[in-house]
Design an enzyme around this catalytic site. Sequence first.
Site, PDB file in Angstrom:
ATOM      1  N   GLY A 137       0.840  -1.205   0.000  1.00  0.00           N
ATOM      2  CA  GLY A 137       0.000   0.000   0.000  1.00  0.00           C
ATOM      3  C   GLY A 137       0.867   1.244   0.000  1.00  0.00           C
ATOM      4  N   LEU A 138       0.203   2.367  -0.169  1.00  0.00           N
ATOM      5  CA  LEU A 138       0.907   3.654  -0.228  1.00  0.00           C
ATOM      6  C   LEU A 138       1.620   3.961   1.095  1.00  0.00           C
ATOM      7  CD1 LEU A 138      -1.900   5.809  -1.913  1.00  0.00           C
ATOM      8  CD2 LEU A 138       0.294   5.149  -2.974  1.00  0.00           C
ATOM      9  N   SER A 139       2.573   4.864   1.024  1.00  0.00           N
ATOM     10  CA  SER A 139       3.193   5.373   2.251  1.00  0.00           C
ATOM     11  C   SER A 139       2.087   6.037   3.090  1.00  0.00           C
ATOM     12  CB  SER A 139       4.276   6.397   1.873  1.00  0.00           C
ATOM     13  OG  SER A 139       4.822   6.955   3.038  1.00  0.00           O
ATOM     14  N   SER A 141      -0.359   4.413   4.513  1.00  0.00           N
ATOM     15  CA  SER A 141      -1.624   3.648   4.478  1.00  0.00           C
ATOM     16  C   SER A 141      -1.831   2.832   5.753  1.00  0.00           C
ATOM     17  CB  SER A 141      -1.663   2.728   3.248  1.00  0.00           C
ATOM     18  OG  SER A 141      -0.562   1.844   3.258  1.00  0.00           O
ATOM     19  N   GLY A 142      -0.767   2.588   6.481  1.00  0.00           N
ATOM     20  CA  GLY A 142      -0.897   1.847   7.750  1.00  0.00           C
ATOM     21  C   GLY A 142      -0.201   0.496   7.758  1.00  0.00           C
ATOM     22  N   LYS A 143       0.673   0.254   6.796  1.00  0.00           N
ATOM     23  CA  LYS A 143       1.352  -1.061   6.695  1.00  0.00           C
ATOM     24  C   LYS A 143       2.104  -1.414   7.977  1.00  0.00           C
ATOM     25  CE  LYS A 143       3.837   0.179   3.117  1.00  0.00           C
ATOM     26  NZ  LYS A 143       3.372   1.581   2.998  1.00  0.00           N
ATOM     27  N   SER A 211       6.000  -1.759  -2.137  1.00  0.00           N
ATOM     28  CA  SER A 211       6.011  -2.733  -3.260  1.00  0.00           C
ATOM     29  C   SER A 211       5.009  -2.316  -4.339  1.00  0.00           C
ATOM     30  CB  SER A 211       5.747  -4.155  -2.778  1.00  0.00           C
ATOM     31  OG  SER A 211       4.740  -4.255  -1.807  1.00  0.00           O
TER      32      SER A 211
HETATM   33  N1  LIG Z   1      10.515   8.325  -3.163  1.00  0.00           N
HETATM   34  C1  LIG Z   1       9.911   7.637  -2.213  1.00  0.00           C
HETATM   35  N2  LIG Z   1       8.794   6.938  -2.468  1.00  0.00           N
HETATM   36  C2  LIG Z   1       8.183   6.229  -1.515  1.00  0.00           C
HETATM   37  N3  LIG Z   1       8.643   6.132  -0.240  1.00  0.00           N
HETATM   38  C3  LIG Z   1       9.775   6.806   0.070  1.00  0.00           C
HETATM   39  C4  LIG Z   1      10.436   7.575  -0.887  1.00  0.00           C
HETATM   40  N4  LIG Z   1      11.524   8.110  -0.293  1.00  0.00           N
HETATM   41  C5  LIG Z   1      11.528   7.728   0.981  1.00  0.00           C
HETATM   42  N5  LIG Z   1      10.477   6.927   1.217  1.00  0.00           N
HETATM   43  C6  LIG Z   1      10.245   6.244   2.498  1.00  0.00           C
HETATM   44  O1  LIG Z   1      10.594   4.890   2.271  1.00  0.00           O
HETATM   45  C7  LIG Z   1       9.558   4.014   2.662  1.00  0.00           C
HETATM   46  C8  LIG Z   1       9.221   3.022   1.571  1.00  0.00           C
HETATM   47  O2  LIG Z   1      10.210   2.066   1.452  1.00  0.00           O
HETATM   48  P1  LIG Z   1       9.886   0.688   0.756  1.00  0.00           P
HETATM   49  O3  LIG Z   1      11.138  -0.120   0.834  1.00  0.00           O
HETATM   50  O4  LIG Z   1       8.673   0.107   1.358  1.00  0.00           O
HETATM   51  O5  LIG Z   1       9.587   1.121  -0.746  1.00  0.00           O
HETATM   52  S1  LIG Z   1       9.486   0.207  -2.044  1.00  0.00           S
HETATM   53  O6  LIG Z   1       8.680  -0.966  -1.716  1.00  0.00           O
HETATM   54  O7  LIG Z   1      10.827  -0.155  -2.448  1.00  0.00           O
HETATM   55  O8  LIG Z   1       8.838   1.058  -3.063  1.00  0.00           O
HETATM   56  C9  LIG Z   1       8.352   4.852   2.924  1.00  0.00           C
HETATM   57  O9  LIG Z   1       7.907   4.356   4.163  1.00  0.00           O
HETATM   58  P2  LIG Z   1       6.376   3.959   4.460  1.00  0.00           P
HETATM   59  O10 LIG Z   1       5.730   5.260   4.745  1.00  0.00           O
HETATM   60  O11 LIG Z   1       6.496   3.079   5.655  1.00  0.00           O
HETATM   61  O12 LIG Z   1       5.774   3.267   3.293  1.00  0.00           O
HETATM   62  C10 LIG Z   1       8.832   6.279   2.979  1.00  0.00           C
HETATM   63  O13 LIG Z   1       8.927   6.703   4.320  1.00  0.00           O
HETATM   64  N1  LIG Z   2      -6.285   1.760  10.673  1.00  0.00           N
HETATM   65  C1  LIG Z   2      -5.837   2.977  10.927  1.00  0.00           C
HETATM   66  N2  LIG Z   2      -6.688   3.953  11.250  1.00  0.00           N
HETATM   67  C2  LIG Z   2      -6.250   5.180  11.500  1.00  0.00           C
HETATM   68  N3  LIG Z   2      -4.962   5.556  11.451  1.00  0.00           N
HETATM   69  C3  LIG Z   2      -4.072   4.632  11.127  1.00  0.00           C
HETATM   70  C4  LIG Z   2      -4.452   3.302  10.837  1.00  0.00           C
HETATM   71  N4  LIG Z   2      -3.344   2.615  10.531  1.00  0.00           N
HETATM   72  C5  LIG Z   2      -2.326   3.474  10.623  1.00  0.00           C
HETATM   73  N5  LIG Z   2      -2.746   4.683  10.987  1.00  0.00           N
HETATM   74  C6  LIG Z   2      -1.919   5.878  11.170  1.00  0.00           C
HETATM   75  O1  LIG Z   2      -1.466   6.252   9.885  1.00  0.00           O
HETATM   76  C7  LIG Z   2      -0.137   6.703   9.944  1.00  0.00           C
HETATM   77  C8  LIG Z   2       0.702   5.909   8.972  1.00  0.00           C
HETATM   78  O2  LIG Z   2       0.773   4.576   9.412  1.00  0.00           O
HETATM   79  P1  LIG Z   2       2.029   3.677   9.072  1.00  0.00           P
HETATM   80  O3  LIG Z   2       1.780   2.353   9.717  1.00  0.00           O
HETATM   81  O4  LIG Z   2       3.289   4.374   9.410  1.00  0.00           O
HETATM   82  O5  LIG Z   2       1.878   3.556   7.494  1.00  0.00           O
HETATM   83  P2  LIG Z   2       2.914   2.997   6.423  1.00  0.00           P
HETATM   84  O6  LIG Z   2       3.791   1.997   7.099  1.00  0.00           O
HETATM   85  O7  LIG Z   2       2.061   2.384   5.366  1.00  0.00           O
HETATM   86  O8  LIG Z   2       3.656   4.183   5.934  1.00  0.00           O
HETATM   87  C9  LIG Z   2       0.309   6.562  11.385  1.00  0.00           C
HETATM   88  O9  LIG Z   2       0.222   7.830  11.983  1.00  0.00           O
HETATM   89  C10 LIG Z   2      -0.681   5.625  11.997  1.00  0.00           C
HETATM   90  O10 LIG Z   2      -0.907   5.862  13.337  1.00  0.00           O
END
Ligand SMILES: Nc1ncnc2c1ncn2[C@@H]1O[C@H](COP(=O)(O)OS(=O)(=O)O)[C@@H](OP(=O)(O)O)[C@H]1O
Ligand SMILES: Nc1ncnc2c1ncn2[C@@H]1O[C@H](COP(=O)(O)OP(=O)(O)O)[C@@H](O)[C@H]1O
Length: 307
Positions: A137-139, A141-143, A211
Amino acid sequence: MTTAKVPLPPCSSRIFRNIECGPSPAAETLGFRRLRGINVAGLNRSLRSFVLRGRSKPIKAKENASASLIDDWFKPIMAKEDSDTEDRAAAALSGKNLTQMSNVGNSTNIMWHDCPIQKRDRQQLLQQKGCVIWLTGLSGSGKSTIACALSRSLHSKGKLTYVLDGDNIRHGLNCDLSFRAEDRSENIRRIGEVAKLFADAGVICITSLISPYQKDRDACRALLPKGDFIEVFIDVPLSVCEARDPKGLYKLARAGKIKGFTGIDDPYEPPCSCEIVLQQKGSDCTSPSDMAEIVISYLEENGYLRA
Ligand SMILES: Nc1ncnc2c1ncn2[C@@H]1O[C@H](COP(=O)(O)OS(=O)(=O)O)[C@@H](OP(=O)(O)O)[C@H]1O
Ligand SMILES: Nc1ncnc2c1ncn2[C@@H]1O[C@H](COP(=O)(O)OP(=O)(O)O)[C@@H](O)[C@H]1O
């Protein structure tokens, strides 16, 4: 032949109990003939050296103790009824497996080495099935949050899990990779391979990566036995993720200070067919622990929480 009782040897291994001093016995006297189809003459040397390892004097297993000695050593193997049992036992003893030399990628002349303790043995021990729960899922999204909630809940049920988080793995194993498309693919490939090892260890491995590309996720799925790759789409709209923006990265991306940010100026391909969709729509907010329970129900229904 004179035999004298010796105290339990320093290694205090269970298999050394009931052992007496004396000349090295023939393999037959240790009951090795019970292992059908295995070259007893070949075993004689390797097993004796196993029994003797670390001893200054040769030792002999008692007649009645020998059966349990051998049974203990082979129990994990002999308990199986599979037709490959004897091959596996022979392979384990010879230290080699029965496959061919191969070339894989840039690795030439390599041979797969099997171990007699296999995935099913570890699963039996852990009373669960090794698998990969692939959160995508998107950054924002709550992964990561759901991965932790899932791990916590399964842990409380006595199940062994391990979380592979993209952010964390980029601190070590994948610190050489950027966010260019080919590096993201390599990031996912490596984590897929690591996750496969965890699943083979019998662990419920939870990956938490954006991913973004379907083909990379499909390639990871293909690494695992059918059913063992459970793709979970955290379906949260970009607007919600952006509003959360816990790390301030969307803001930087919108300002053009981060290039190629997923969802802003880099693609995200939602799964076209995945095992589970966890949806978050507007104010309709499912808690992370409720989302985790949905995944746990899937695991229960599909037999992953028992051996
Ligand atoms: N350009 C760009 N695009 C997306 N995300 C970025 C980028 N630069 C840094 N970040 C930070 O890196 C986290 C994503 O890393 P991933 O290894 O999950 O990415 S990927 O699967 O290889 O696309 C992602 O963390 P999550 O928010 O936990 O998803 C971001 O905090
Ligand atoms: N089910 C949910 N409902 C509301 N907020 C959530 C939920 N899951 C995650 N969050 C909040 O969303 C933000 C991003 O969550 P995070 O787990 O860091 O996402 P990701 O790993 O996809 O980047 C955090 O502040 C977290 O507390």
